[in-house]
Design a protein around this motif. Structure first.
Motif, short mmCIF file in Angstrom:
data_model
loop_
_atom_site.label_atom_id
_atom_site.label_comp_id
_atom_site.label_asym_id
_atom_site.label_seq_id
_atom_site.Cartn_x
_atom_site.Cartn_y
_atom_site.Cartn_z
N LYS A 94 23.25 -31.25 -105.12
CA LYS A 94 23.61 -29.72 -104.88
C LYS A 94 23.07 -29.08 -106.47
O LYS A 94 22.80 -29.44 -107.35
N CYS A 95 22.27 -27.30 -105.84
CA CYS A 95 22.28 -26.73 -107.28
C CYS A 95 23.35 -26.57 -108.08
O CYS A 95 24.52 -26.82 -107.86
N ARG A 96 22.62 -26.71 -109.51
CA ARG A 96 23.91 -26.58 -110.34
C ARG A 96 24.78 -25.32 -110.51
O ARG A 96 25.63 -24.90 -110.51
N LYS A 97 23.64 -24.16 -110.29
CA LYS A 97 23.94 -23.11 -109.72
C LYS A 97 24.48 -22.49 -109.10
O LYS A 97 25.54 -21.89 -109.19
N CYS A 98 24.64 -22.88 -107.85
CA CYS A 98 25.27 -21.93 -106.79
C CYS A 98 25.81 -23.04 -105.50
O CYS A 98 26.15 -22.73 -104.65
N GLY A 99 24.91 -24.57 -105.56
CA GLY A 99 25.94 -25.45 -105.24
C GLY A 99 25.36 -25.45 -103.86
O GLY A 99 25.31 -26.95 -103.43
N LEU B 56 18.42 -28.16 -109.34
CA LEU B 56 18.61 -26.60 -108.39
C LEU B 56 17.98 -26.58 -107.29
O LEU B 56 17.61 -27.10 -106.76
N CYS B 57 19.13 -25.49 -106.11
CA CYS B 57 18.26 -25.02 -105.06
C CYS B 57 16.31 -23.97 -104.90
O CYS B 57 16.09 -24.04 -106.23
N GLY B 58 16.25 -24.02 -104.14
CA GLY B 58 14.90 -23.25 -104.34
C GLY B 58 14.67 -22.23 -104.47
O GLY B 58 14.09 -21.83 -106.10
N ASP B 59 15.83 -21.01 -104.51
CA ASP B 59 15.99 -19.03 -104.95
C ASP B 59 15.95 -19.73 -106.43
O ASP B 59 15.31 -19.07 -107.38
N HIS B 60 17.03 -20.71 -106.71
CA HIS B 60 16.89 -20.67 -107.71
C HIS B 60 16.26 -21.38 -109.18
O HIS B 60 15.68 -21.13 -110.58
N PHE B 61 15.39 -22.91 -108.77
CA PHE B 61 14.65 -22.53 -109.19
C PHE B 61 13.18 -22.06 -109.09
O PHE B 61 12.65 -21.85 -110.36
#
Ligand code: Q46
Ligand code: ZN
Ligand code: ZN
Length: 339
Positions: free
Chosen positions: A2-7, A21-26
């Protein structure tokens, strides 16, 4: 994962940073990191004009994209080397750069209308004249070596002693000259290249194996200009793993040329990369530590003696005016003398 910022589902897990990280946060993280390195190493300021050397590969196009997204005044320079290698390498890589710029302009409404226009004169200091270029910002300068100097890299390499069997030597020399020239003629303050951490570490590893002090002192995220009026050289992606810059291009939808230059095949730096990748697999972060500890040691003066020894007074080449340690013509101009 899971993305550390948004799950949400992560697209990348960076073990060395213990960060998924997910795509947006990366896509947010890469420019944030790049900005941090630009400031940390004092690469350039918002007022300066940057020339990005683009090859059509993932690193240089991602770098150009990131700098533009960060709001820097960054133009591109593509150097057509005339390398075919069975994969139409140079033409394909040129196309990728043109395509990138078209896409970028299309996605940026202000640029679609041609809001900001400026001029630059790119003139040849020898060989046939290139045309003056009027461009929108950002722009892509294209220098075709074959057209400008009458011979492609492959042709110069087979004609000269310097290039025979090792085209990379003449290629590097020619690219450096052209980059300096376009930066000087276009009034750029900074020349940025897309070297990533894996590139830097492979070079560092090679130079450490041979204890090549002359090269070690010249390896840095920022190289000051050789002479006043020349652009300094910077590597804003020097702390970004190759895997991260490839993931950035992929998630951002940047198309790039997958093939390496055919002349890179069998190079020692590729062999070193393989060894280093194995080490990184066993201990994540080892490449970054190797590089950062080198920079620290360098800053603390470990190579100060070598730096003094490597210092040579530079003259201006009689023909092109670029700095050279030779008394008359620089190595680039000498390449074309004996035709
Ligand atoms: S382009 Fe030129 Fe590289 Fe190809 S000929 Fe060698 S130096 S491998 S970055
Ligand atoms: Zn996220
Ligand atoms: Zn010269």
């Amino acid at each position: 994962m899971k993305c550390r910022k948004c799950g949400h589902e992560a697209v990348i897990n960076m073990r060395q940073h213990k960060l998924a990280l997910c795509g947006d946060h990366f896509l947010e993280w890469v420019p944030e990191q790049t900005q941090r390195f630009i400031e940390k190493y004092k690469m350039f300021t918002r007022d300066e004009r940057i020339l990005v050397a683009v090859s059509g590969g993932k690193d240089s196009l991602s770098l150009w994209d990131v700098l533009l997204r960060l709001g820097y005044r960054a133009d591109g320079l593509y150097i057509g080397l005339g390398i075919e290698g069975g994969v139409d390498y140079s033409n394909q890589s040129h196309e990728m750069c043109v395509h990138f710029l078209e896409n970028f302009k299309f996605q940026t409404p202000a640029l679609r209308t041609g809001a900001s226009v400026s001029n630059v004169n790119v003139t040849a200091d020898d060989g046939p004249q290139t045309t003056n270029t009027q461009y929108l910002i950002p722009t892509l300068h294209v220098v075709d070596i074959g057209k400008l100097y009458g011979e492609t890299i492959s042709e110069v390499a087979s004609r000269t002693t310097r290039g025979r069997g090792k085209p990379c030597s003449v290629c590097g020399l020619i690219k450096r000259h052209v980059m300096n020239r376009v930066a000087r003629d276009g009034g750029y303050d900074v020349l940025a290249t897309g070297h990533n951490l894996d590139d830097e570490v492979a070079v560092l590893f090679g130079n450490t194996l041979t204890w090549n002090a002359g090269y070690l002192v010249r390896q840095a995220p920022v190289l000051p200009a050789d002479k006043p009026g020349l652009a300094r050289k910077v590597k804003p992606f020097c702390r970004l793993y190759e895997r991260e810059s490839a993931a950035y291009a992929l998630v951002r939808g940047i198309e790039y040329i997958y093939d390496e230059c055919p002349f890179a095949e069998g190079s020692t730096s590729i062999a070193h990369k393989e060894v280093l990748n194995q080490m990184e697999k066993d201990s994540p972060g080892v490449k970054l530590q190797f590089y950062l500890n080198f920079l620290r040691a360098r800053e603390q003066g470990l190579f100060a003696g070598a730096e003094r020894a490597a210092h040579v007074e530079l003259n201006a080449c009689e023909k092109c005016g670029q700095p050279t340690s030779a008394p008359e013509l620089c190595a680039f101009c000498r390449l074309w003398e004996k035709r």
